[in-house]
Design an enzyme around this catalytic site. Structure first.
Site, PDB file in Angstrom:
ATOM      1  N   GLU A 147      -0.940   1.723  -3.309  1.00  0.00           N
ATOM      2  CA  GLU A 147       0.030   0.813  -3.905  1.00  0.00           C
ATOM      3  C   GLU A 147       0.773   1.498  -5.044  1.00  0.00           C
ATOM      4  O   GLU A 147       0.167   2.065  -5.959  1.00  0.00           O
ATOM      5  CB  GLU A 147      -0.634  -0.464  -4.412  1.00  0.00           C
ATOM      6  N   GLU A 241       2.629 -12.289  -1.842  1.00  0.00           N
ATOM      7  CA  GLU A 241       1.688 -12.272  -2.967  1.00  0.00           C
ATOM      8  C   GLU A 241       2.299 -13.053  -4.122  1.00  0.00           C
ATOM      9  O   GLU A 241       3.452 -12.827  -4.492  1.00  0.00           O
ATOM     10  CB  GLU A 241       1.399 -10.838  -3.391  1.00  0.00           C
TER      11      GLU A 241
END
Length: 298
Positions: A147, A241
């Site tokens: 990420e 998210e």
């Protein structure tokens, strides 16, 4: 067409069987095809039961995590590095045992604001350690998706270009980028161009708004992002998210600075997100078709 997932923290930060079942069934009922869990401790969760429920609901699963300070694989302390490798190996095993293929998150260094500049030694140590994890992960059919997060949550990988350099240095074929629109909106010179530049190294995508709330109510240019995803032919998961003080995971909420209540009704939030992403990708696809269309009339 891309597939759409949802992070379990939209539903609950708990890991009891009741909490997990609620997250699974709501994700399924609202048409999501993947559920993402933050790392679940197999000592506290019935992994075999969870894997069976995921399969029964025809869901895919991903695991995300951030390495703790005591498991930072870029550390100069070999004991800390060894602990980090163990954490990553156990996370890979969890993904495998749940029937998934993606481990994502901050895997290259500790998650959290750092007070030091990264060093060449730390970079090399991280590369060496993650490469070993990747070798083991390959035997389990698991990819490692790094990420790319903002400067306040990591001092190592803040842009897709940095992530591509890291992947190149690992030499591993199962290490990819985990791109997140929230973080890219802070760090990239141009989010759409960054996606295009990184196209063949993208393994996972998070869709999140600039303030972590309802999509389209912040300042992220989602049209440009959907255009870029369509342009590179992305047909894998994009996962929604979002965070709010309505649902709090103490550790993650502190590290990601969730101080405001951005939503209360998570069903309405999730339904809106799925529709927003579907429509955004469909619109981008139709635009791309029009650009290529050669039609004479009259």
């Amino acid at each position: 067409m891309s597939k759409i997932g949802v992070h379990s923290f939209v539903w609950s930060a708990g890991s009891s069987k009741e909490d997990l079942e609620k997250a699974l069934t709501r994700s399924h009922e609202l048409g999501f095809q993947l559920i993402e869990f933050s790392y679940l401790d197999p000592k506290l969760v019935d992994v075999k039961w969870l894997a069976s429920r995921i399969e029964e609901l025809s869901l895919d699963v991903a695991i995300s995590m951030g390495l703790p300070a005591e498991g930072d694989i870029s550390s100069e302390d070999p004991t800390i590095v060894a602990k980090g490798k163990d954490i990553l190996d156990r996370a890979v095993a969890l993904v495998r045992d749940l029937g998934g293929t993606k481990l994502a998150g901050i895997l290259s260094s500790a998650h959290g604001k750092q007070e030091r500049t990264p060093t060449k030694r730390g970079w090399d140590t991280s590369i060496s350690t993650l490469s070993k994890v990747a070798d083991q992960a390959k035997t389990s059919g698991v990819t490692l998706n790094l990420e790319i997060v903002n400067r306040f949550e990591s001092n190592m990988l803040n842009t897709a270009a940095q992530g591509m350099a890291y992947i190149r240095d690992t030499g591993a074929s199962n290490v990819f980028l985990h791109l997140d629109t929230f973080h890219m909106n802070i760090e990239e010179a141009d989010v759409g161009l960054a996606i295009r530049h990184a196209s063949d190294k993208i393994g996972y995508v998070h869709i999140g708004e600039s303030h972590r709330g309802y999509l389209g109510t912040g300042n992220i240019d989602f049209a440009a992002i959907f255009d870029a995803l369509v342009a590179v032919g992305w047909n894998d998961y994009v996962t929604f998210e979002s965070f709010s003080t309505a649902i709090v995971d103490k550790d993650l909420s502190l590290k990601t600075a969730i101080w405001r209540n951005l939503w209360d009704d998570n069903v309405a939030l999730a339904r809106h997100a799925r529709q927003f992403i579907e429509l955004g990708l469909e619109t981008a696809s139709r635009k791309a078709e029009l650009v290529k269309l050669a039609h004479l009339s009259g």
